[in-house]
Write a protein that holds these residues in place. Structure first.
Motif, PDB file in Angstrom:
ATOM      1  N   GLY A  90      68.797  10.109  51.674  1.00 44.86           N
ATOM      2  CA  GLY A  90      69.692  11.182  51.268  1.00 44.86           C
ATOM      3  C   GLY A  90      69.500  12.382  52.147  1.00 44.86           C
ATOM      4  N   GLY A  91      69.727  13.544  51.587  1.00 48.20           N
ATOM      5  CA  GLY A  91      69.615  14.759  52.372  1.00 48.20           C
ATOM      6  C   GLY A  91      69.044  15.890  51.558  1.00 48.20           C
ATOM      7  N   ALA A  92      68.452  16.827  52.281  1.00 46.32           N
ATOM      8  CA  ALA A  92      67.953  18.060  51.687  1.00 46.32           C
ATOM      9  C   ALA A  92      68.620  19.219  52.412  1.00 46.32           C
ATOM     10  N   PRO A  93      69.182  20.173  51.680  1.00 47.80           N
ATOM     11  CA  PRO A  93      69.789  21.317  52.357  1.00 47.80           C
ATOM     12  C   PRO A  93      68.770  22.010  53.259  1.00 47.80           C
ATOM     13  N   LYS A  94      69.234  22.484  54.404  1.00 50.66           N
ATOM     14  CA  LYS A  94      68.342  23.221  55.283  1.00 50.66           C
ATOM     15  C   LYS A  94      67.789  24.429  54.522  1.00 50.66           C
ATOM     16  N   GLY A  95      66.500  24.611  54.603  1.00 51.52           N
ATOM     17  CA  GLY A  95      65.842  25.661  53.828  1.00 51.52           C
ATOM     18  C   GLY A  95      65.099  25.108  52.629  1.00 51.52           C
ATOM     19  N   GLU A  96      65.462  23.896  52.187  1.00 48.97           N
ATOM     20  CA  GLU A  96      64.734  23.238  51.104  1.00 48.97           C
ATOM     21  C   GLU A  96      63.631  22.377  51.698  1.00 48.97           C
ATOM     22  N   ASP A  97      62.515  22.281  51.015  1.00 50.74           N
ATOM     23  CA  ASP A  97      61.433  21.396  51.437  1.00 50.74           C
ATOM     24  C   ASP A  97      61.972  19.963  51.469  1.00 50.74           C
ATOM     25  N   PRO A  98      61.911  19.271  52.627  1.00 51.62           N
ATOM     26  CA  PRO A  98      62.429  17.901  52.677  1.00 51.62           C
ATOM     27  C   PRO A  98      61.774  16.970  51.657  1.00 51.62           C
ATOM     28  N   LEU A  99      60.506  17.213  51.331  1.00 52.32           N
ATOM     29  CA  LEU A  99      59.835  16.377  50.337  1.00 52.32           C
ATOM     30  C   LEU A  99      60.522  16.484  48.986  1.00 52.32           C
ATOM     31  N   LYS A 100      60.943  17.678  48.634  1.00 55.73           N
ATOM     32  CA  LYS A 100      61.657  17.861  47.368  1.00 55.73           C
ATOM     33  C   LYS A 100      62.935  17.036  47.362  1.00 55.73           C
ATOM     34  N   GLY A 101      63.657  17.056  48.488  1.00 58.71           N
ATOM     35  CA  GLY A 101      64.871  16.263  48.589  1.00 58.71           C
ATOM     36  C   GLY A 101      64.598  14.777  48.525  1.00 58.71           C
ATOM     37  N   ALA A 102      63.514  14.324  49.175  1.00 60.10           N
ATOM     38  CA  ALA A 102      63.163  12.907  49.161  1.00 60.10           C
ATOM     39  C   ALA A 102      62.816  12.440  47.747  1.00 60.10           C
ATOM     40  N   LYS A 103      62.073  13.241  47.023  1.00 62.83           N
ATOM     41  CA  LYS A 103      61.727  12.895  45.639  1.00 62.83           C
ATOM     42  C   LYS A 103      62.982  12.785  44.780  1.00 62.83           C
ATOM     43  N   ARG A 104      63.896  13.713  44.987  1.00 65.53           N
ATOM     44  CA  ARG A 104      65.143  13.705  44.219  1.00 65.53           C
ATOM     45  C   ARG A 104      65.956  12.448  44.523  1.00 65.53           C
ATOM     46  N   GLU A 105      66.082  12.099  45.803  1.00 69.29           N
ATOM     47  CA  GLU A 105      66.866  10.923  46.182  1.00 69.29           C
ATOM     48  C   GLU A 105      66.244   9.638  45.638  1.00 69.29           C
ATOM     49  N   LEU A 106      64.924   9.525  45.716  1.00 66.18           N
ATOM     50  CA  LEU A 106      64.268   8.320  45.192  1.00 66.18           C
ATOM     51  C   LEU A 106      64.544   8.164  43.706  1.00 66.18           C
TER      52      LEU A 106
END
Length: 202
Positions: A87-103
């Motif tokens: 998935g994706g994480a908005p620029k400025g967001e911690d990519p790890l947070k985005g990865a956890k959300r997508e999983l």
């Protein structure tokens, strides 16, 4: 990440942009056209696809050596694609947070342990897209909540079976291939617990 070897130093002049204009814009990407000067000094016109999100990918590796994959229809190539959860994480967001959300959204899985194992440029000749790839372990099941446009299938398969399918070209998504190869490399290099490495290596 380890230190770069000495031979990886850059050489020559960088590309220069002497002017740019937006050609297309939507909530996910922009297309810009540049008047550019190449490293050889020649003038060139260059188009760049700029992404508003950072790409994220996750290898959910279970303690029995299986990995959870996601299947879905993809628009751009008009084909069906099996992939690691992405998935994706908005620029400025911690990519790890985005990865956890997508999983969690795509598979329902929640991981106790996360490791950043890959940083990549996905198509650096014409886009600025960057990707962060993670290994997720200590997995427990939850409830998936896919996006309203996503019709997803889930498969849990032996890691080596997934890697062999990717290397054979049956999973051509580049982030999936890169992440599966990276986990295999970790097993070879002793970067995984011995029992798990043995299962990864098949």
């Amino acid at each position: 990440m380890s230190q770069k070897p000495s031979w990886m130093r850059s050489h020559g002049a960088p590309w220069k942009s002497t002017g740019s204009r937006a050609v297309y814009d939507n909530p996910w990407l922009t297309v810009s056209e540049h008047d550019a000067v190449s490293p050889t000094g020649r003038a060139a016109r260059y188009g760049v696809v700029g992404f508003k999100n950072i790409a994220t990918g996750v290898v959910p590796l279970h303690e029995d050596g299986t990995v959870t994959l996601v299947g879905q229809n993809r628009f751009a190539h008009r084909d069906y694609s099996w992939e690691v959860p992405e998935g994706g994480a908005p620029k400025g967001e911690d990519p790890l947070k985005g990865a956890k959300r997508e999983l969690r959204e795509e598979t329902g899985l929640i991981a106790a342990d996360w490791s950043l194992i890959l940083q990549a440029q996905l198509s650096n000749s014409v886009t600025d897209e960057v990707a962060y790839g993670y290994l997720a372990t200590g997995l427990k099941a939850g409830k998936a909540a896919p996006d309203e446009t996503e019709d997803l299938a889930i498969a849990r398969v032996p890691f080596r079976e997934a890697l062999d399918a990717a290397v054979a070209g049956h999973m051509p998504d580049m982030l999936t291939l890169a992440l599966l190869l990276r986990v295999h490399h970790m097993a070879v290099q002793g970067e995984l617990p011995h029992g798990l490495a043995r299962l990864v290596l098949g």
